[in-house]
Design a protein around this motif. Sequence first.
Motif, PDB file in Angstrom:
ATOM      1  N   THR A   1       0.819  -1.209   0.000  1.00 27.13           N
ATOM      2  CA  THR A   1       0.000   0.000   0.000  1.00 27.13           C
ATOM      3  C   THR A   1       0.856   1.262   0.000  1.00 27.13           C
ATOM      4  OG1 THR A   1      -1.370  -1.308   1.481  1.00 27.13           O
ATOM      5  CG2 THR A   1      -2.060   0.949   1.107  1.00 27.13           C
ATOM      6  N   ASN A   2       1.833   1.277   0.900  1.00 25.83           N
ATOM      7  CA  ASN A   2       2.701   2.443   1.028  1.00 25.83           C
ATOM      8  C   ASN A   2       4.151   2.010   1.085  1.00 25.83           C
ATOM      9  OD1 ASN A   2       0.662   4.537   1.412  1.00 25.83           O
ATOM     10  ND2 ASN A   2       0.222   3.483   3.331  1.00 25.83           N
TER      11      ASN A   2
ATOM     12  N   GLY B   1       0.000  -6.194   7.095  1.00 21.63           N
ATOM     13  CA  GLY B   1       0.080  -5.018   6.217  1.00 21.63           C
ATOM     14  C   GLY B   1      -1.105  -4.896   5.289  1.00 21.63           C
ATOM     15  N   GLY B   2      -0.857  -4.304   4.124  1.00 23.17           N
ATOM     16  CA  GLY B   2      -1.920  -4.099   3.157  1.00 23.17           C
ATOM     17  C   GLY B   2      -2.185  -5.342   2.319  1.00 23.17           C
TER      18      GLY B   2
ATOM     19  N   GLY C   1      -4.720  -6.007   4.518  1.00 21.17           N
ATOM     20  CA  GLY C   1      -5.785  -5.012   4.636  1.00 21.17           C
ATOM     21  C   GLY C   1      -6.686  -4.968   3.412  1.00 21.17           C
ATOM     22  N   GLY C   2      -6.114  -5.234   2.239  1.00 26.18           N
ATOM     23  CA  GLY C   2      -6.902  -5.241   0.997  1.00 26.18           C
ATOM     24  C   GLY C   2      -7.992  -6.300   1.053  1.00 26.18           C
TER      25      GLY C   2
ATOM     26  N   GLU D   1     -12.141   1.285   2.552  1.00 25.07           N
ATOM     27  CA  GLU D   1     -10.891   1.483   3.292  1.00 25.07           C
ATOM     28  C   GLU D   1     -11.036   2.622   4.295  1.00 25.07           C
ATOM     29  OE1 GLU D   1      -7.307   2.447   1.116  1.00 25.07           O
ATOM     30  OE2 GLU D   1      -6.071   1.799   2.810  1.00 25.07           O
TER      31      GLU D   1
ATOM     32  N   LYS E   1     -13.060   1.418   7.220  1.00 28.89           N
ATOM     33  CA  LYS E   1     -12.256   0.518   8.072  1.00 28.89           C
ATOM     34  C   LYS E   1     -11.322   1.327   8.965  1.00 28.89           C
ATOM     35  CE  LYS E   1      -8.541  -1.079   6.244  1.00 28.89           C
ATOM     36  NZ  LYS E   1      -7.627  -1.789   5.335  1.00 28.89           N
ATOM     37  N   ILE E   2     -10.649   2.313   8.366  1.00 31.84           N
ATOM     38  CA  ILE E   2      -9.692   3.111   9.144  1.00 31.84           C
ATOM     39  C   ILE E   2     -10.426   3.918  10.220  1.00 31.84           C
ATOM     40  CG2 ILE E   2      -8.047   5.042   8.982  1.00 31.84           C
ATOM     41  CD1 ILE E   2      -7.079   3.777   6.341  1.00 31.84           C
TER      42      ILE E   2
ATOM     43  N   SER F   1     -11.231   2.178  13.391  1.00 37.27           N
ATOM     44  CA  SER F   1     -10.137   1.947  14.334  1.00 37.27           C
ATOM     45  C   SER F   1     -10.218   2.933  15.493  1.00 37.27           C
ATOM     46  CB  SER F   1      -8.776   2.067  13.640  1.00 37.27           C
ATOM     47  OG  SER F   1      -8.572   0.942  12.825  1.00 37.27           O
TER      48      SER F   1
ATOM     49  N   GLY G   1       2.848  -2.880  10.403  1.00 40.22           N
ATOM     50  CA  GLY G   1       1.855  -2.860   9.320  1.00 40.22           C
ATOM     51  C   GLY G   1       0.589  -2.127   9.720  1.00 40.22           C
ATOM     52  N   GLY G   2       0.001  -1.430   8.741  1.00 40.10           N
ATOM     53  CA  GLY G   2      -1.172  -0.603   8.990  1.00 40.10           C
ATOM     54  C   GLY G   2      -2.353  -1.364   9.572  1.00 40.10           C
ATOM     55  N   SER G   3      -2.531  -2.628   9.157  1.00 40.22           N
ATOM     56  CA  SER G   3      -3.707  -3.368   9.617  1.00 40.22           C
ATOM     57  C   SER G   3      -3.595  -3.762  11.091  1.00 40.22           C
ATOM     58  CB  SER G   3      -3.908  -4.625   8.767  1.00 40.22           C
ATOM     59  OG  SER G   3      -4.032  -4.259   7.417  1.00 40.22           O
TER      60      SER G   3
ATOM     61  N   ILE H   1      -5.959  -2.082  13.756  1.00 42.49           N
ATOM     62  CA  ILE H   1      -7.373  -2.426  13.977  1.00 42.49           C
ATOM     63  C   ILE H   1      -7.549  -2.888  15.435  1.00 42.49           C
ATOM     64  CG2 ILE H   1      -9.215  -4.043  13.292  1.00 42.49           C
ATOM     65  CD1 ILE H   1      -7.912  -4.061  10.463  1.00 42.49           C
TER      66      ILE H   1
HETATM   67  P1  AMP Z   1       1.042  -1.266   5.124  1.00 41.87           P
HETATM   68  O1  AMP Z   1       1.150  -2.328   4.068  1.00 41.87           O
HETATM   69  O2  AMP Z   1       1.764  -1.557   6.358  1.00 41.87           O
HETATM   70  O3  AMP Z   1       1.294   0.119   4.585  1.00 41.87           O
HETATM   71  O4  AMP Z   1      -0.499  -1.284   5.576  1.00 41.87           O
HETATM   72  C1  AMP Z   1      -1.476  -0.751   4.801  1.00 41.87           C
HETATM   73  C2  AMP Z   1      -2.806  -1.314   5.212  1.00 41.87           C
HETATM   74  O5  AMP Z   1      -3.118  -0.866   6.520  1.00 41.87           O
HETATM   75  C3  AMP Z   1      -3.915  -0.842   4.304  1.00 41.87           C
HETATM   76  O6  AMP Z   1      -4.788  -1.925   4.018  1.00 41.87           O
HETATM   77  C4  AMP Z   1      -4.604   0.199   5.157  1.00 41.87           C
HETATM   78  O7  AMP Z   1      -5.984   0.308   4.836  1.00 41.87           O
HETATM   79  C5  AMP Z   1      -4.425  -0.353   6.533  1.00 41.87           C
HETATM   80  N1  AMP Z   1      -4.514   0.666   7.587  1.00 41.87           N
HETATM   81  C6  AMP Z   1      -3.771   1.800   7.706  1.00 41.87           C
HETATM   82  N2  AMP Z   1      -4.142   2.498   8.789  1.00 41.87           N
HETATM   83  C7  AMP Z   1      -5.138   1.800   9.373  1.00 41.87           C
HETATM   84  C8  AMP Z   1      -5.958   2.022  10.526  1.00 41.87           C
HETATM   85  N3  AMP Z   1      -5.818   3.099  11.302  1.00 41.87           N
HETATM   86  N4  AMP Z   1      -6.889   1.083  10.827  1.00 41.87           N
HETATM   87  C9  AMP Z   1      -7.046   0.001  10.040  1.00 41.87           C
HETATM   88  N5  AMP Z   1      -6.325  -0.263   8.948  1.00 41.87           N
HETATM   89  C10 AMP Z   1      -5.376   0.626   8.609  1.00 41.87           C
END
Ligand code: AMP
Length: 602
Positions: A12-13, A193-194, A222-223, A260, A263-264, A267, A334-336, A339
């Motif tokens: 994702t990033n 992660g994503g 997360g996807g 997305e 979902k965020i 959180s 990781g972003g997920s 949650i």
């Molecule tokens: P990463 O691959 O670590 O960059 O994670 C990205 C994933 O984390 C994506 O699917 C985002 O939608 C998810 N994500 C980022 N911030 C949050 C949040 N605050 N709550 C839930 N999911 C998140």
Amino acid sequence: MGKVIGIDLGTTNSVVAYIDRGEPKIIINEEGGRVTPSVVGFSKNGERFVGDIAKRQMLINPDATIHSIKRFMGKRYKDAGNDLPLVNYKVVAARNGDCVFDVNGRMLSPQEASAMILQKLKKSAEDFLGETVSEAIITVPAHFTDRQRQATKDAGTIAGLNVLRIINEPTAAALAYLHDRRKSATIAVYDFGGGTFDISIVHIDRDLGEVRATRGNNALGGGDVDRLIIEWLIEQFKKEHGVDVSSDKVVRQRLRDAAERAKIELSSALETEIHLPFLMADAQGPRHLQCVLPRATFEALASPLFDATMEECKRALSDARLTVDQIDEVVLVGGSSRIPRVKELVREFFGRQLNQAFNPDEVVAIGAAVQAGVLEGEVKSVTLLDVTSLSLGIEVEGKRMAKLIPKNTSIPAQKVQLVSTVVDNQKTVKIHVLQGESPNADENTSLGEFELQGIEPAPRSAPRIEVKFVIDANGIVNVSARDVRSGISQQLNIQAPTGMSRLEMDRARDEATAWEKNAEHAGELKEVRFQIERQLTQIETLLREQRALLQRNDVQEADHALKRGRMALTKAQDRANLEEVHGWLRRMLLALNEKVSSNGVH
Ligand code: AMP
């Protein structure tokens, strides 16, 4: 040696970091952000955007906006079934069966698309550090196969980066921990992660870290959570309007975006309102989507995915032969992992508070920078021994796989296996290299086949052929063979392991370099044009505000300057021409200003 950068090339990033006087620091990109969306977009006239700008055009131009590239890296089309519904752009099978992106007829391999992101990160680093950057450490999910690692390395090469090391993401997170803490502990790195999930158990003995086990799933992120929300939204819309919108691309992209965001939001909030006006229109007029998604409903929807990550945690502990109470700390990556239900499950499973000291979005890049610092000699005495996350073996009779290097073996690792012929006077031996855990050859990833040729005639089973498997520190596999009797050894390369031949790689690299030059040139051209525009505005202001102080012929000259400048902006394409006009306008402005001030004095 210039600066070595550490790159977390995410689904994702992406994040890039470096070591500044012994300490890891995040590099800020051109837009001022610490993270760069891993998105590449193309405009109708072929202009390329990467990062935030590309992400913004995703809604309006889904066909030509490539995201989640990592899901397709080094992947065969036949294995991408679960990934295809997650994207709106066209993914097709290349001639060799690998996934390629079809962007309005232009074929782009995942390596090339990733290289575009890496090029941007490289440029951000160069601008930030004020020096050329040509070496990098790139991280990959622990569960990436050899093909996926090779593909990542190739992406780096295309982007003009010498990839010194490929390291596992959870291992990088452990390195960040190791660098920060320097105390003995056994930690669990939970990386959600994503696009992927990984869990690693790492034992740290002051400045030495050793990965004990690593488990994960390359298609769980997360996807996938977003996809469940999208399906729920489609269902809500169907209930209310009786229309199935699942096959409309633009609608799906809007739903993905909304899913997305919802979902965020969940959180931090207990419920979220999803409002998509004019989602579609039919004979009855426009139809809107409006609904409330409570956190409890979301948790119920996504619980099979969350549970799947916990199952992997159980297996990783068992692989490491440890119990939960032997884990001292849990690091979330990781972003997920943001949650709340995920945090709760992890906390319950490990029976302890979670370590929240590290930013889950940045910790992997920080660890990659630490590794870069170790190679540069800027960070001292930190060592991390990684393991291979997938077993390596060869195909044997009955389409079965014989494991030669089992998963969770410390790397670098090597193993020598003796093979022989099955019929008299056999001249060649075919070896099919596999990676994976299934006893059935077909269910594992094929790394390639090769033939050892020129075996001297002999009765069957007599020749002794030593096949050597080496997994280097990057987790990349090399295979070589030696005929013991004749002593002739041969270096055998797995055929085009990433799906891109040397020739294709060279072409992609040349294109990327040409693009860089073009972009630089276009940037310079834009800059001169901007300078001319600014000069024209200054002349206009002068004419408007100081007209009384100018002679008639001065006014005529100023008008002439305006005409010539405007003409250059519409007609001139080459830099030399524009620069000439720019220089001429500068002289003209100077002369006019002098006249104004001398006339003003009289
Ligand atoms: P990463 O691959 O670590 O960059 O994670 C990205 C994933 O984390 C994506 O699917 C985002 O939608 C998810 N994500 C980022 N911030 C949050 C949040 N605050 N709550 C839930 N999911 C998140």
